[in-house]
Enzyme design. Structure first.
Site, PDB file in Angstrom:
ATOM      1  N   HIS A 141       0.928  -1.300   0.001  1.00  0.00           N
ATOM      2  CA  HIS A 141       0.157   0.107  -0.141  1.00  0.00           C
ATOM      3  C   HIS A 141       0.842   1.109  -0.041  1.00  0.00           C
ATOM      4  O   HIS A 141       0.344   2.183  -0.384  1.00  0.00           O
ATOM      5  CB  HIS A 141      -0.999   0.063   1.008  1.00  0.00           C
ATOM      6  N   HIS A 168      -1.996 -12.345  -2.651  1.00  0.00           N
ATOM      7  CA  HIS A 168      -3.201 -13.029  -1.679  1.00  0.00           C
ATOM      8  C   HIS A 168      -2.679 -14.370  -1.545  1.00  0.00           C
ATOM      9  O   HIS A 168      -3.602 -15.208  -0.906  1.00  0.00           O
ATOM     10  CB  HIS A 168      -4.580 -13.050  -2.730  1.00  0.00           C
TER      11      HIS A 168
END
EC number: 1.11.1.21
Length: 724
Positions: free
Chosen positions: A99, A267
């Site tokens: 992020h 993920h």
């Protein structure tokens, strides 16, 4: 405070709000005023380390192996105030680094993890960054230990890379060298929305066509890094989401294969958190009370941590073993059918139908409890979109290829805004040169510079042609991601040679001459272009009565087509150049705002921008040879005439129907000159006028030449990272 008289507020010796808020600013009173703050940010006064601090020198004393050992130990050193899922902080640290780096966008090179900007608003309080304040606090003991030898920017990105390393993925590499900023960036436009996660419709001309998203934005909603995990505007539809994923990742410099690898690899580890009522979570860090000490999103759900954590609102892990690098993402995504369900926090997520008990991930606290894995709408797109599915199937058939592709994509994600690999620092910096690093071969610095100057002087090229070509070659530089610039001479390659702003017909004739001179002398074409521009400046200064030598550092190299990702250079095309008084077409923002944006990307201060514009006008370097702003009868001499005329009340200024202005003699009414908004803003804006008045003074002729040369050299050398 004791003894405080609640009715005595009028006696307070401080003007309420004047020192702590930005209410009723100049821009509030006059919203159409030109805001120069973008050129004033990151003033040296904000840096607590002082003007003599050199981070790259400090890095030479960093014990990298000891640091990496400490990072590995941190991953499994679970803290009771924010316990690690399954006893491993890997997923959290990956998300932190992702992020931080993932805010990068290709269009203007802004965003990204290269400056530690996530420490400040608004990024530290974005809805997509819930709980990452905790990740930074977990890293504080390491930052405290290594001090100024290790920037926050480097530490945050290293945390994600070391997380993958500790979970079994061999990283492609890592470079240190990111220097911290000390207050929020104000140069990055994150969107016009006034609320977090507002529907995407306002960012698109047509939401059904993701390519119509407003430039330079990349994320689909305010406060998100990429796309809404629940689907477009929170409505699940994997095929529709796939199109938005494709556009968003392309705007972040990723192709389809890199996008699929990052989605699956990201993920493969960690989990999403939504086990509770998201509406009960407290305010973000910037809005939290003093007692929170910079932490936000206080969570009253159960214990508020561990299995009761709420961040994205989606709840669950993607794989059976979320602390291991493996092929579990693909095994579950393609091994089961999936259906839509709601998380405990009310978010849409996909869950498998009839999954085997042993394929379920265990609870983060109690391994005797198992839960369904989950997929987001973007994850499902990797299965349902034909292109992404083909890539995913290729990865499934070759796990080593998947691991290598992901490692390279992760490296690109976390290093894209660092510029060329000559800026890399540390023992793990990869030796392989990648095309997205805009490679430039080493140039020759042993040729006879004076002999080349003599050849240039006899070439017949005009002074304005030499100056304009050097400027056009160098002006592409942007400090946001260290791309562009004169080094490499890419102005002679596609796509730059055909850009309208470079006057292709004129450019081709000039390059034909300079390329021949470079070949004869052994110099690079890049050096020859800059040297010719410098000679034009020296001649102009001499015409103004000053003998100056414009500093020149040989050693630039010449890039080739094979070294150039032409498509990625399209975003560097100038659509306006206030310095050469040119605008490709009319835009929603004013020409002067476009000039500020370009100046900031080039690393210029407000007074450097001012002196360059004033100088370029009298040098006769306007695009297409227009006369706008050429307030002089001595074109080609580096004089202060632009500023003298601009501040002289003998003239008046009158708009015309074509959007330009006439400069008239007040007494006779005769039209003397013409101008654009760019020219007149240096007289109308109070700050810029203050700079213009300095150069218009009778005693400023020499100062002007000196300042112009310094600013010119700064632009010419902006991409010479080898100069230190």
């Amino acid at each position: 405070m004791t003894g405080h008289d609640a009715n005595a507020t009028g006696k307070c010796p401080v003007m309420h709000g004047a020192m702590t808020t930005t209410e009723t600013t100049v821009m509030d009173w006059w919203p159409k005023a030109l805001n120069l703050d973008i050129l004033h940010q990151h003033d040296t006064k904000t840096n607590p380390l002082g003007p003599d601090f050199n981070y790259r020198e400090e890095l030479k004393t960093l014990d990298v192996e000891a640091l990496k050992d400490d990072m590995r130990a941190l991953m499994t050193d679970s803290q009771s105030w924010w316990p690690a899922d399954w006893g491993h902080y890997g997923g959290l640290m990956v998300r932190l680094a992702w992020h931080s780096a993932g805010s990068y966008r290709l269009a203007d090179g802004r965003g990204g993890g290269g400056a530690g900007n996530m420490r400040f608003a608004p990024l530290n309080s974005w809805p997509d960054n819930v709980s990452l304040d905790k990740a930074r606090r977990l890293l504080w003991p390491i930052k405290k230990k290594y001090g100024n030898k290790l920037s926050w920017a480097d530490l945050i990105i290293l945390a994600g890379t070391m997380a993958y390393d500790s979970m079994g993925l061999k990283p492609f590499g890592f470079s240190f060298g990111r220097e911290d900023i000390w207050h929020p960036e104000i140069d990055t436009y994150w969107g016009a929305e006034k609320e977090w996660l507002a529907d995407s419709d306002g960012r698109y001309d047509d939401l059904g066509n993701p390519a119509t998203m407003e430039n330079p934005l990349a994320a689909v909603q305010m406060g998100l890094i990429y796309v809404n995990p629940e689907g477009v505007n929170g409505q699940p539809d994997p095929l529709r989401t796939a199109q938005h994923v494709r556009e968003t990742f392309a705007r972040m410099a990723m192709d389809d294969e890199e996008t699929a690898a990052l989605t699956a690899g990201g993920h493969t580890v960690g989990k999403a958190h939504g086990n509770g009522d998201a509406s009960q979570v407290g305010p973000e860090p910037e809005a939290a009370g003093l007692e929170e000490q910079g932490l936000g999103w206080s969570n009253p759900n159960g214990k508020g941590v561990g299995r009761d954590t709420v961040s994205s609102g989606i709840e669950g892990a993607w794989t059976t073993h979320p602390t291991q690098w493996d092929m579990g993402f693909f095994k579950l995504l393609f091994g089961y059918e999936w259906e839509l369900k709601k998380s405990p926090a009310g978010a849409w997520q996909w869950e498998p139908i009839d999954i085997k008990e042993e394929d379920k991930p265990v609870d983060v606290e109690d391994p005797s409890i198992r839960y369904n894995p989950i997929m987001t709408d973007a994850d499902m797109a990797m299965k349902m979109d034909p292109t992404y599915r083909a890539i995913s199937e290729r990865f499934m058939a070759d796990p080593e290829y998947f691991a290598d592709t992901f490692a390279r994509a992760w490296f690109k994600l976390t290093h894209r805004d660092m510029g060329p690999n000559v800026r890399y620092v540390g023992p793990d910096a990869p030796a392989e040169t990648l095309i997205w690093q805009d490679p430039v071969p080493a140039g020759n610095s042993t040729y006879d510079v004076n002999a080349l100057k003599a050849r240039i002087a006899q070439s017949g090229l005009s002074q304005s042609d030499m100056i304009a070509t050097a400027w056009d070659s160098a002006r592409t530089y942007r400090g946001s991601d260290m791309r562009g610039g004169a080094n490499g001479a890419r102005i002679r390659l596609a796509p730059q040679k055909d850009w309208a702003g470079n006057e292709p017909h004129r450019l081709a004739k000039v390059l034909d001459v300079l390329e021949g001179l470079a070949a004869e002398s052994g110099a690079s074409i890049a050096d020859t272009i800059v040297l010719a521009g410098n000679m034009g400046i020296e001649a102009a200064a001499k015409a103004a009565g000053f003998d100056v030598a414009v500093p020149f550092a040989p050693g630039r190299g010449d890039a080739t087509d094979d070294m150039t990702d032409a498509a990625s250079f399209e975003v560097l095309e100038p659509l306006a150049d206030g310095f050469r008084n040119w605008l490709k077409q009319d835009y929603a923002v004013t020409p002067e705002e476009l000039m500020l944006d370009r100046a900031q990307l080039m690393g210029l201060t407000a007074h450097e921008m001012t002196v360059l514009v004033g100088g370029m006008r009298v040098l006769g370097t306007n695009h297409g040879g227009t006369a706008h702003g050429v307030f002089t009868n001595r074109v080609g001499a580096l004089t202060t005439d632009f500023f003298v005329a601009l501040t002289d009340m003998a003239y008046s200024w009158h708009p015309t129907q074509d959007g330009t202005y006439e400069i008239r003699d007040r007494m006779s009414g005769d039209v003397i000159w013409s101008a654009t908004r760019i020219d007149l803003v240096f007289g109308s804006n109070s700050i810029l006028r203050a700079y213009a008045e300095v150069y218009a003074q009778d005693d400023s002729a020499e100062r002007f030449v000196t300042d112009f040369v310094a600013a010119w050299v700064k632009v010419m050398n902006a991409d010479r990272f080898d100069l230190g």
